[in-house]
Design a protein around this motif. Structure first.
Motif, PDB file in Angstrom:
ATOM      1  N   TYR A  85       0.864  -1.182   0.000  1.00 32.79           N
ATOM      2  CA  TYR A  85       0.000   0.000   0.000  1.00 32.79           C
ATOM      3  C   TYR A  85       0.901   1.233   0.000  1.00 32.79           C
ATOM      4  O   TYR A  85       1.968   1.231   0.602  1.00 32.79           O
ATOM      5  N   ASP A  86       0.450   2.289  -0.655  1.00 30.72           N
ATOM      6  CA  ASP A  86       1.315   3.460  -0.808  1.00 30.72           C
ATOM      7  C   ASP A  86       0.873   4.685  -0.012  1.00 30.72           C
ATOM      8  O   ASP A  86       1.257   5.800  -0.344  1.00 30.72           O
ATOM      9  N   ASP A  87       0.117   4.477   1.066  1.00 29.54           N
ATOM     10  CA  ASP A  87      -0.306   5.613   1.892  1.00 29.54           C
ATOM     11  C   ASP A  87       0.909   6.405   2.356  1.00 29.54           C
ATOM     12  O   ASP A  87       1.816   5.862   2.983  1.00 29.54           O
ATOM     13  N   GLY A  88       0.948   7.706   2.035  1.00 32.27           N
ATOM     14  CA  GLY A  88       2.022   8.585   2.479  1.00 32.27           C
ATOM     15  C   GLY A  88       3.337   8.440   1.724  1.00 32.27           C
ATOM     16  O   GLY A  88       4.325   9.071   2.091  1.00 32.27           O
ATOM     17  N   VAL A  89       3.360   7.613   0.689  1.00 31.25           N
ATOM     18  CA  VAL A  89       4.595   7.419  -0.080  1.00 31.25           C
ATOM     19  C   VAL A  89       4.599   8.403  -1.252  1.00 31.25           C
ATOM     20  O   VAL A  89       3.647   8.444  -2.027  1.00 31.25           O
ATOM     21  N   PRO A  90       5.657   9.200  -1.396  1.00 35.41           N
ATOM     22  CA  PRO A  90       5.691  10.153  -2.514  1.00 35.41           C
ATOM     23  C   PRO A  90       5.836   9.431  -3.854  1.00 35.41           C
ATOM     24  O   PRO A  90       6.257   8.276  -3.911  1.00 35.41           O
ATOM     25  N   ALA A  91       5.531  10.122  -4.910  1.00 34.33           N
ATOM     26  CA  ALA A  91       5.658   9.566  -6.272  1.00 34.33           C
ATOM     27  C   ALA A  91       7.123   9.252  -6.560  1.00 34.33           C
ATOM     28  O   ALA A  91       8.025   9.879  -5.994  1.00 34.33           O
ATOM     29  N   PRO A  92       7.371   8.283  -7.443  1.00 38.54           N
ATOM     30  CA  PRO A  92       8.758   7.985  -7.804  1.00 38.54           C
ATOM     31  C   PRO A  92       9.390   9.190  -8.511  1.00 38.54           C
ATOM     32  O   PRO A  92       8.689  10.063  -9.019  1.00 38.54           O
ATOM     33  N   PRO A  93      10.709   9.245  -8.566  1.00 39.06           N
ATOM     34  CA  PRO A  93      11.364  10.379  -9.228  1.00 39.06           C
ATOM     35  C   PRO A  93      10.939  10.499 -10.694  1.00 39.06           C
ATOM     36  O   PRO A  93      10.641   9.490 -11.338  1.00 39.06           O
ATOM     37  N   SER A  94      10.930  11.701 -11.196  1.00 39.26           N
ATOM     38  CA  SER A  94      10.519  11.928 -12.587  1.00 39.26           C
ATOM     39  C   SER A  94      11.439  11.218 -13.573  1.00 39.26           C
ATOM     40  O   SER A  94      11.057  10.957 -14.710  1.00 39.26           O
ATOM     41  N   THR A  95      12.637  10.881 -13.158  1.00 44.75           N
ATOM     42  CA  THR A  95      13.591  10.185 -14.029  1.00 44.75           C
ATOM     43  C   THR A  95      13.365   8.670 -14.048  1.00 44.75           C
ATOM     44  O   THR A  95      14.029   7.968 -14.806  1.00 44.75           O
ATOM     45  N   TRP A  96      12.440   8.156 -13.227  1.00 48.56           N
ATOM     46  CA  TRP A  96      12.173   6.721 -13.150  1.00 48.56           C
ATOM     47  C   TRP A  96      11.644   6.225 -14.491  1.00 48.56           C
ATOM     48  O   TRP A  96      10.722   6.794 -15.063  1.00 48.56           O
ATOM     49  N   LYS A  97      12.231   5.183 -15.011  1.00 50.22           N
ATOM     50  CA  LYS A  97      11.845   4.627 -16.307  1.00 50.22           C
ATOM     51  C   LYS A  97      11.261   3.227 -16.180  1.00 50.22           C
ATOM     52  O   LYS A  97      11.268   2.454 -17.119  1.00 50.22           O
ATOM     53  N   GLY A  98      10.787   2.867 -14.989  1.00 47.66           N
ATOM     54  CA  GLY A  98      10.216   1.542 -14.768  1.00 47.66           C
ATOM     55  C   GLY A  98       8.945   1.327 -15.569  1.00 47.66           C
ATOM     56  O   GLY A  98       8.338   2.264 -16.081  1.00 47.66           O
TER      57      GLY A  98
END
Length: 154
Positions: A85-98
């Motif tokens: 679950y991602d409660d309170g987790v910020p978005a991945p970096p804009s450079t993430w290429k996953g």
């Protein structure tokens, strides 16, 4: 031959009898043969075994991996598991290429891929979910071995 490996090692996976494997083992250039095995999970206590306690020691004095991206190559993952679950987790970096090949990615689980064509990245036996949740999962209350995909109780 089932699959050929070219990127990290040079080798292949094949279905063969024990006799065929014995013959192959004696060929020049063959370094190692390993039979495929299926193992059963035996623990819901990996964090405890690793010495990780919720309110003391290493975890208490750490930032619990905040800002770290962990890649796990295993039997798959179970999107929607409470460990991810991602409660309170910020978005991945804009450079993430996953990439997310199946539904279920969020700010905690930022990539789901299969590296074998035609094989789903969804976990069938729970091992990949167990491993990933031990490495980077949330704390989950009331986890137990009877609840197949809840392996993270500390």
């Amino acid at each position: 031959m089932v699959h050929a490996y070219h990127h990290v090692i040079t080798g292949f996976a094949a279905k063969m009898s024990a006799g065929q494997a014995k013959k192959m083992e004696n060929l020049s250039g063959v370094l190692s043969l390993r039979p495929e095995g299926v193992y059963q999970l035996h623990t819901t206590r990996s964090p405890y075994f690793l010495g990780l306690r919720q309110n003391s020691g290493f975890w208490k004095d750490s930032n619990r991996g905040k800002g770290i991206i962990i890649g796990v190559l295993d039997s798959g993952i179970t999107p929607g598991h409470p460990s991810f679950y991602d409660d309170g987790v910020p978005a991945p970096p804009s450079t993430w290429k996953g990439k997310c090949e199946v539904a279920g990615c969020n700010n905690k689980l930022i990539g789901i891929r299969s590296f074998i064509k035609g094989v789903s990245p969804i976990d069938k036996d729970g091992h990949g979910t167990h491993t990933a949740s031990t490495a980077a999962g949330n704390l989950v209350d009331n986890a137990n071995v009877g609840n197949r995909f809840t392996f993270c109780k500390i």
